[in-house]
Design an enzyme around this catalytic site. Structure first.
Site, PDB file in Angstrom:
ATOM      1  CB  CYS A 297      -0.995   0.037   1.151  1.00  0.00           C
ATOM      2  SG  CYS A 297      -1.415  -1.535   1.889  1.00  0.00           S
ATOM      3  NE  ARG A 326       1.402  -9.372   4.950  1.00  0.00           N
ATOM      4  CZ  ARG A 326       0.148  -9.301   4.508  1.00  0.00           C
ATOM      5  NH1 ARG A 326      -0.761 -10.140   4.986  1.00  0.00           N
ATOM      6  NH2 ARG A 326      -0.187  -8.414   3.599  1.00  0.00           N
ATOM      7  CD  GLN A 344      -0.814  -8.770  -0.201  1.00  0.00           C
ATOM      8  OE1 GLN A 344      -0.216  -7.717  -0.310  1.00  0.00           O
ATOM      9  NE2 GLN A 344      -1.807  -8.945   0.653  1.00  0.00           N
ATOM     10  CG  ASP A 346      -2.085  -5.306  -2.949  1.00  0.00           C
ATOM     11  OD1 ASP A 346      -3.308  -5.200  -2.741  1.00  0.00           O
ATOM     12  OD2 ASP A 346      -1.223  -4.892  -2.158  1.00  0.00           O
ATOM     13  CG  HIS A 348      -3.620  -0.144  -2.885  1.00  0.00           C
ATOM     14  ND1 HIS A 348      -2.488  -0.866  -3.148  1.00  0.00           N
ATOM     15  CD2 HIS A 348      -4.018  -0.482  -1.641  1.00  0.00           C
ATOM     16  CE1 HIS A 348      -2.189  -1.597  -2.084  1.00  0.00           C
ATOM     17  NE2 HIS A 348      -3.100  -1.398  -1.153  1.00  0.00           N
ATOM     18  CE  LYS A 428     -12.622  -7.581   7.459  1.00  0.00           C
ATOM     19  NZ  LYS A 428     -11.475  -8.400   7.762  1.00  0.00           N
ATOM     20  CG  HIS A 474      -6.253  -1.496   1.184  1.00  0.00           C
ATOM     21  ND1 HIS A 474      -4.928  -1.237   1.356  1.00  0.00           N
ATOM     22  CD2 HIS A 474      -6.914  -0.552   1.901  1.00  0.00           C
ATOM     23  CE1 HIS A 474      -4.782  -0.187   2.141  1.00  0.00           C
ATOM     24  NE2 HIS A 474      -5.971   0.244   2.491  1.00  0.00           N
TER      25      HIS A 474
HETATM   26 ZN   LIG Z   1      -3.263  -2.276   0.665  1.00  0.00          ZN
END
Ligand SMILES: [Zn+2]
Ligand SMILES: [Zn+2]
Length: 599
Positions: A297, A326, A344, A346, A348, A428, A474
């Protein structure tokens, strides 16, 4: 694990692990206890029986189960007590429970029991004054809870196996004995699970991944880190290419970001404060500290902030297959499904509040399209709303939650509401995909965020020329490439559809006389973009067919005199006994069509 029924069953399973611990204590006397958490589909508890004369074996499981049933009948209560940290240390010392004392000492020193090597240095956690202990019969445990009220609520459970496990997953520590078990609300559900269990074992992605040479995870490399072998990499590349194409079609812009960034970014984002247990130790470069990224992010935010943005620029959608790292305790690592490094899918989205609903609709549609493409027909959708502790005004929450609800309703997606379970920074939607065995896997997540725009002071210039705050979404659709492949392997049992198969066609010449013809045919097929394996090994044809079947290759072509003379092909499809004779042209058209239709 956000939804309500999931939480209920986790409480049931965790409570059953306490019950099992009590049964072991009653049967074996001198037992030292490790920990007994909930895991995917069940629970475990770690025991040290070196103080007692016996060692647990599989033969003990029925005995322990009997004892547990006896204890259930007694309707024992799970009794909670809050005591001071010092009192707790004294208590567990008196009970001769060195592992619990160790956990408490850590809590006293670092404010957490979940330490990794470097958080030992950082003493920023708050040290709790009190801890909770739970007593069940004569078994006292250090535990956060929650638990059931009484053992009477445990109706259906089964102990599954025993394995060795190092205390805290560290081989320098003593080896404990771990009993795995599971529990369900009804006997029927448990029975079904036990039937499935055999099938689940056959579908274990770690086994299949090894047999098909897709990936490896080794001690030598490091726990939770994945090496993608060429065949796994082919599948990943196809998925990634498809993913990128579908995102670009929908107005996403692809970006790339580095693996590390200055620690300050993560302080600004709040990860450093709230997420520290999952972060790795910072590294020093010149005078600054850097962190291996746990999320993408902040990088996307910096791209957004590289220019002044106008309302005309919005929505902006940045997509990246971003690899993050992580810290996960070694005990919870599980093949591709739970790893320490993963990529990911991912993205945004930066948009105005007015645009939120339309953006969510589009993400939902994309999610459903993706799941369908990969063969997942069923899914569960949960909308999580405002928690007690949260940032942002009620008005903003109301607006965002309504946007999510509208989006779900307009796309005609059935959903459950999990009240108060949103993140502190926004509501979410979580989607779980259901595999062929009915198991739920974490799928797409769509998260609205009011927090980062504030923390990073993200702006755009509105119609009146004034600075305004955008909202962020996200979202991941597949989750991570690793977890998704793991899930896919178990869903299809390693038998991938033609478009994803690393090898699509296996060519086996009968003898040396057929080599040249077969190689030429192989080249021809390759020219159509097909992935071919011409196997010239000196093995019998039945052996080769078995080999190709074991490799789950969709098409097997045996090439002998007949094929050479007639210029036709004898086509064997994976898992089907019947052969089909067709011309080369027909065969190529058939395969290309299947690939095009993602079959
Ligand atoms: Zn994010
Ligand atoms: Zn507990």
């Amino acid at each position: 694990m956000e939804n309500k029924s999931q939480k209920r069953i986790e409480i049931l399973r965790h409570s059953t692990s306490h019950l099992m611990a009590l049964a072991v204590l009653e049967l074996f006397g001198n037992v030292k206890f490790g920990i007994g958490p909930v895991i995917e589909n069940g629970f475990y508890y770690d025991f040290d029986l070196t103080g007692s004369s016996s060692k647990l074996t599989e033969n003990d499981l029925p005995k322990i189960e009997e004892k547990m049933k006896e204890l259930i009948e007694k309707g024992l209560k799970f009794e909670k007590k809050e005591i001071s940290l010092e009192e707790a240390i004294g208590l567990f010392k008196k009970l001769n429970q060195p592992y619990k004392v160790e956990l408490l000492e850590d809590l006293k020193k670092y404010g957490t029991t979940e330490i990794n090597s470097w958080s030992l240095i950082s003493q920023s956690k708050q040290i709790p004054k009190t801890v909770t202990i739970y007593q069940l019969g004569k078994f006292i445990d250090l535990c956060r809870g929650p638990h059931l009220k009484s053992t009477k609520e445990i109706k259906a459970f089964k102990l599954l196996k025993i394995a060795g496990a190092y205390w805290r997953g560290n081989e320098k520590n003593p080896m404990l004995q771990r009993i795995y078990g599971t529990a369900f609300f009804t006997q029927k559900e448990l029975d079904q699970y036990l039937i499935n269990l055999k099938e689940i074992e056959k579908r274990d992605h770690r086994e299949i991944g090894k047999n098909l040479d897709f990936f490896s995870i080794s001690e030598e490399l490091g726990a939770g880190l994945v090496l993608w072998h060429p065949k796994g990499a082919i599948i990943r590349k196809i998925i990634e290419d498809f993913w990128k194409k579908e995102h670009e079609k929908r107005g996403y812009q692809l970006v790339y970001s580095p693996h590390i960034g200055k620690l300050n970014l993560w302080k600004k984002s709040g990860h450093w404060e709230f997420y520290r247990e999952n972060l790795y130790s910072p590294i020093k470069i010149d005078e600054d500290e850097y962190l291996i990224k746990p999320m993408n992010c902040p990088f996307h935010i910096l791209i957004y902030q590289s220019q002044i943005r106008s309302y005309r620029d919005l929505p902006l959608r940045y997509a990246e297959l971003g690899t993050v790292y992580r810290y996960e305790r070694s005990g919870v690592l599980h093949g591709l499904v739970r790893a320490r490094g993963f990529t990911q899918d991912d993205a945004h989205i930066f948009c105005t509040y007015e645009q939120l609903e339309k953006e969510i609709i589009d993400v939902l549609k994309l999610s459903i399209f993706m799941m369908k493409t990969f063969g997942f027909k069923n899914y569960q959708v949960v909308l999580s709303t405002k928690p007690k502790k949260s940032i942002g005004s009620d008005q903003i929450w109301e607006k965002a939650t309504q946007a999510l609800k509208n989006a779900l309703e307009k796309t005609k997606v059935k959903y459950e509401i999990d009240p108060g379970q949103g993140a502190f920074y926004g509501p979410k939607i979580d989607i779980k995909v259901i595999d062929v065995l009915g198991r739920a896997w974490q799928g797409p997540t769509i998260q609205v965020d009011f927090n980062f725009p504030e923390r990073f002071d993200i702006n755009y210039i509105d119609k009146n020329g004034k600075k305004a705050r955008p909202v962020m979404i996200h979202r991941t659709v597949l989750g991570s490439m690793e977890r998704f492949l793991g899930c896919l392997i178990e869903h299809c049992k390693g038998i991938f559809p033609v478009w994803l198969s690393p090898v699509q066609i296996y060519l086996a010449p009968v003898g040396k006389a057929h080599w040249q013809y077969t190689q030429k045919l192989g080249k021809e097929l390759e020219n159509f973009g097909l992935r071919v394996w011409v196997d010239l090994a000196r093995e019998t044809i039945p052996y080769k067919i078995r080999k190709a079947e074991n490799q789950k290759i969709p098409y097997i072509l045996v090439i002998g005199d007949k094929e050479m003379k007639s210029k036709t092909l004898n086509v064997r499809q994976h898992g089907k006994k019947k052969l089909k004779r067709m011309s080369k042209k027909q065969f190529i058209e058939k395969v290309l069509k299947e690939i095009k239709n993602k079959k």
